[in-house]
Scaffold this motif. Structure first.
Motif, PDB file in Angstrom:
ATOM      1  N   ARG A   1      50.758  37.101  71.776  1.00 17.65           N
ATOM      2  CA  ARG A   1      49.583  36.971  72.641  1.00 17.65           C
ATOM      3  C   ARG A   1      48.568  38.026  72.224  1.00 17.65           C
ATOM      4  NH1 ARG A   1      48.651  33.945  76.644  1.00 17.65           N
ATOM      5  NH2 ARG A   1      50.818  33.394  76.975  1.00 17.65           N
ATOM      6  N   CYS A   2      47.346  37.590  72.020  1.00 17.26           N
ATOM      7  CA  CYS A   2      46.258  38.486  71.622  1.00 17.26           C
ATOM      8  C   CYS A   2      45.911  39.395  72.794  1.00 17.26           C
ATOM      9  CB  CYS A   2      45.045  37.666  71.207  1.00 17.26           C
ATOM     10  SG  CYS A   2      43.621  38.682  70.716  1.00 17.26           S
ATOM     11  N   ASP A   3      45.838  40.693  72.515  1.00 18.36           N
ATOM     12  CA  ASP A   3      45.498  41.624  73.589  1.00 18.36           C
ATOM     13  C   ASP A   3      43.986  41.705  73.812  1.00 18.36           C
ATOM     14  OD1 ASP A   3      44.833  43.087  71.345  1.00 18.36           O
ATOM     15  OD2 ASP A   3      46.249  44.706  71.730  1.00 18.36           O
ATOM     16  N   LYS A   4      43.218  40.980  72.990  1.00 15.41           N
ATOM     17  CA  LYS A   4      41.766  40.945  73.196  1.00 15.41           C
ATOM     18  C   LYS A   4      41.358  39.726  74.037  1.00 15.41           C
ATOM     19  CE  LYS A   4      37.344  40.895  70.806  1.00 15.41           C
ATOM     20  NZ  LYS A   4      36.681  40.825  69.504  1.00 15.41           N
ATOM     21  N   CYS A   5      41.798  38.519  73.621  1.00 17.13           N
ATOM     22  CA  CYS A   5      41.368  37.305  74.325  1.00 17.13           C
ATOM     23  C   CYS A   5      42.464  36.690  75.192  1.00 17.13           C
ATOM     24  CB  CYS A   5      40.855  36.266  73.331  1.00 17.13           C
ATOM     25  SG  CYS A   5      42.125  35.478  72.311  1.00 17.13           S
ATOM     26  N   GLY A   6      43.727  37.142  75.016  1.00 24.59           N
ATOM     27  CA  GLY A   6      44.821  36.657  75.842  1.00 24.59           C
ATOM     28  C   GLY A   6      45.454  35.357  75.391  1.00 24.59           C
ATOM     29  N   CYS A   7      44.948  34.747  74.321  1.00 25.06           N
ATOM     30  CA  CYS A   7      45.501  33.473  73.851  1.00 25.06           C
ATOM     31  C   CYS A   7      46.800  33.690  73.075  1.00 25.06           C
ATOM     32  CB  CYS A   7      44.494  32.754  72.966  1.00 25.06           C
ATOM     33  SG  CYS A   7      43.059  32.181  73.886  1.00 25.06           S
ATOM     34  N   ALA A   8      47.695  32.727  73.200  1.00 26.44           N
ATOM     35  CA  ALA A   8      48.952  32.769  72.449  1.00 26.44           C
ATOM     36  C   ALA A   8      48.764  32.032  71.131  1.00 26.44           C
ATOM     37  CB  ALA A   8      50.065  32.125  73.258  1.00 26.44           C
ATOM     38  N   PHE A   9      49.395  32.552  70.063  1.00 30.59           N
ATOM     39  CA  PHE A   9      49.306  31.917  68.764  1.00 30.59           C
ATOM     40  C   PHE A   9      50.503  32.336  67.921  1.00 30.59           C
ATOM     41  CE2 PHE A   9      47.281  35.991  68.471  1.00 30.59           C
ATOM     42  CZ  PHE A   9      47.601  36.481  67.216  1.00 30.59           C
ATOM     43  N   ILE A  10      50.768  31.594  66.861  1.00 35.47           N
ATOM     44  CA  ILE A  10      51.833  31.938  65.914  1.00 35.47           C
ATOM     45  C   ILE A  10      51.189  32.723  64.776  1.00 35.47           C
ATOM     46  CG2 ILE A  10      53.548  31.052  64.298  1.00 35.47           C
ATOM     47  CD1 ILE A  10      53.832  28.617  66.169  1.00 35.47           C
ATOM     48  N   PRO A  11      51.593  33.973  64.563  1.00 36.38           N
ATOM     49  CA  PRO A  11      50.967  34.782  63.517  1.00 36.38           C
ATOM     50  C   PRO A  11      51.262  34.230  62.121  1.00 36.38           C
ATOM     51  CG  PRO A  11      52.707  36.019  64.633  1.00 36.38           C
ATOM     52  CD  PRO A  11      52.599  34.700  65.310  1.00 36.38           C
ATOM     53  N   LYS A  12      50.248  34.297  61.279  1.00 35.30           N
ATOM     54  CA  LYS A  12      50.372  33.901  59.877  1.00 35.30           C
ATOM     55  C   LYS A  12      50.038  35.133  59.035  1.00 35.30           C
ATOM     56  CE  LYS A  12      48.581  29.483  61.329  1.00 35.30           C
ATOM     57  NZ  LYS A  12      48.013  29.973  62.581  1.00 35.30           N
ATOM     58  N   PRO A  13      51.078  35.859  58.574  1.00 41.75           N
ATOM     59  CA  PRO A  13      50.841  37.114  57.848  1.00 41.75           C
ATOM     60  C   PRO A  13      50.041  36.896  56.567  1.00 41.75           C
ATOM     61  CG  PRO A  13      53.164  36.848  58.378  1.00 41.75           C
ATOM     62  CD  PRO A  13      52.497  35.561  58.718  1.00 41.75           C
ATOM     63  N   LYS A  14      49.156  37.848  56.302  1.00 46.39           N
ATOM     64  CA  LYS A  14      48.332  37.861  55.095  1.00 46.39           C
ATOM     65  C   LYS A  14      48.430  39.260  54.493  1.00 46.39           C
ATOM     66  CE  LYS A  14      45.072  35.042  57.601  1.00 46.39           C
ATOM     67  NZ  LYS A  14      43.858  35.118  58.364  1.00 46.39           N
ATOM     68  N   THR A  15      48.145  39.344  53.202  1.00 44.82           N
ATOM     69  CA  THR A  15      48.153  40.637  52.522  1.00 44.82           C
ATOM     70  C   THR A  15      46.821  40.808  51.813  1.00 44.82           C
ATOM     71  OG1 THR A  15      50.534  40.518  52.215  1.00 44.82           O
ATOM     72  CG2 THR A  15      49.354  42.046  50.810  1.00 44.82           C
ATOM     73  N   GLN A  16      46.301  42.032  51.880  1.00 45.84           N
ATOM     74  CA  GLN A  16      45.043  42.354  51.217  1.00 45.84           C
ATOM     75  C   GLN A  16      45.191  43.704  50.542  1.00 45.84           C
ATOM     76  OE1 GLN A  16      41.679  42.028  53.831  1.00 45.84           O
ATOM     77  NE2 GLN A  16      40.382  43.268  52.528  1.00 45.84           N
ATOM     78  N   ARG A  17      44.639  43.832  49.349  1.00 42.45           N
ATOM     79  CA  ARG A  17      44.696  45.105  48.627  1.00 42.45           C
ATOM     80  C   ARG A  17      43.330  45.749  48.565  1.00 42.45           C
ATOM     81  NH1 ARG A  17      48.743  46.054  43.756  1.00 42.45           N
ATOM     82  NH2 ARG A  17      50.609  45.638  44.949  1.00 42.45           N
ATOM     83  N   ASP A  18      43.351  47.067  48.638  1.00 46.42           N
ATOM     84  CA  ASP A  18      42.157  47.873  48.446  1.00 46.42           C
ATOM     85  C   ASP A  18      42.570  48.997  47.509  1.00 46.42           C
ATOM     86  OD1 ASP A  18      39.755  49.187  48.570  1.00 46.42           O
ATOM     87  OD2 ASP A  18      39.925  49.770  50.676  1.00 46.42           O
ATOM     88  N   GLY A  19      42.448  48.759  46.212  1.00 44.26           N
ATOM     89  CA  GLY A  19      42.959  49.712  45.229  1.00 44.26           C
ATOM     90  C   GLY A  19      44.475  49.714  45.284  1.00 44.26           C
ATOM     91  N   GLU A  20      45.071  50.890  45.454  1.00 36.99           N
ATOM     92  CA  GLU A  20      46.524  51.026  45.521  1.00 36.99           C
ATOM     93  C   GLU A  20      47.071  50.696  46.910  1.00 36.99           C
ATOM     94  OE1 GLU A  20      49.179  54.874  45.759  1.00 36.99           O
ATOM     95  OE2 GLU A  20      48.408  54.636  43.729  1.00 36.99           O
TER      96      GLU A  20
END
Length: 100
Positions: free
Chosen positions: A8-27
């Protein structure tokens, strides 16, 4: 193993299934997911190259432990490595994440 549990999002309160993502910034590598409704980002982890390498080492110990009993010295090394990994992860989180 990734489970498909709602969060559940602590900002809007909606429930959702998380979809993990990865992002790089240098190392530095961030693993996160966004709320499907409002887009708020939730940071799961922040790692650098050394921490990722040590996480792989610890995972190798865990895999070996499943197959056979590790020596006391190996278990001690694995415990120290885990503690170092947790400490480094906390340092990186504090350095790179600004909690709202």
């Amino acid at each position: 193993m990734i489970t498909k549990q709602n969060c559940r999002c602590d900002k809007c309160g909606c429930a959702f299934i998380p979809k993990p993502k990865t992002q790089r910034d240098g190392e530095i590598e961030y693993t996160f997911f966004n709320c499907d409704f409002c887009g708020k980002a939730f940071i799961v982890s922040v790692t650098d190259a050394a921490l990722r390498r040590n996480i792989r080492k610890y995972a190798a110990f865990a895999d070996r432990q499943k197959k056979s009993t590790l020596s006391e010295m190996e278990l001690l090394f694995a415990a120290r490595l885990k503690e170092q990994n947790l400490n480094r992860a906390a340092e990186l989180r504090q350095m790179y994440i600004r909690e709202e």
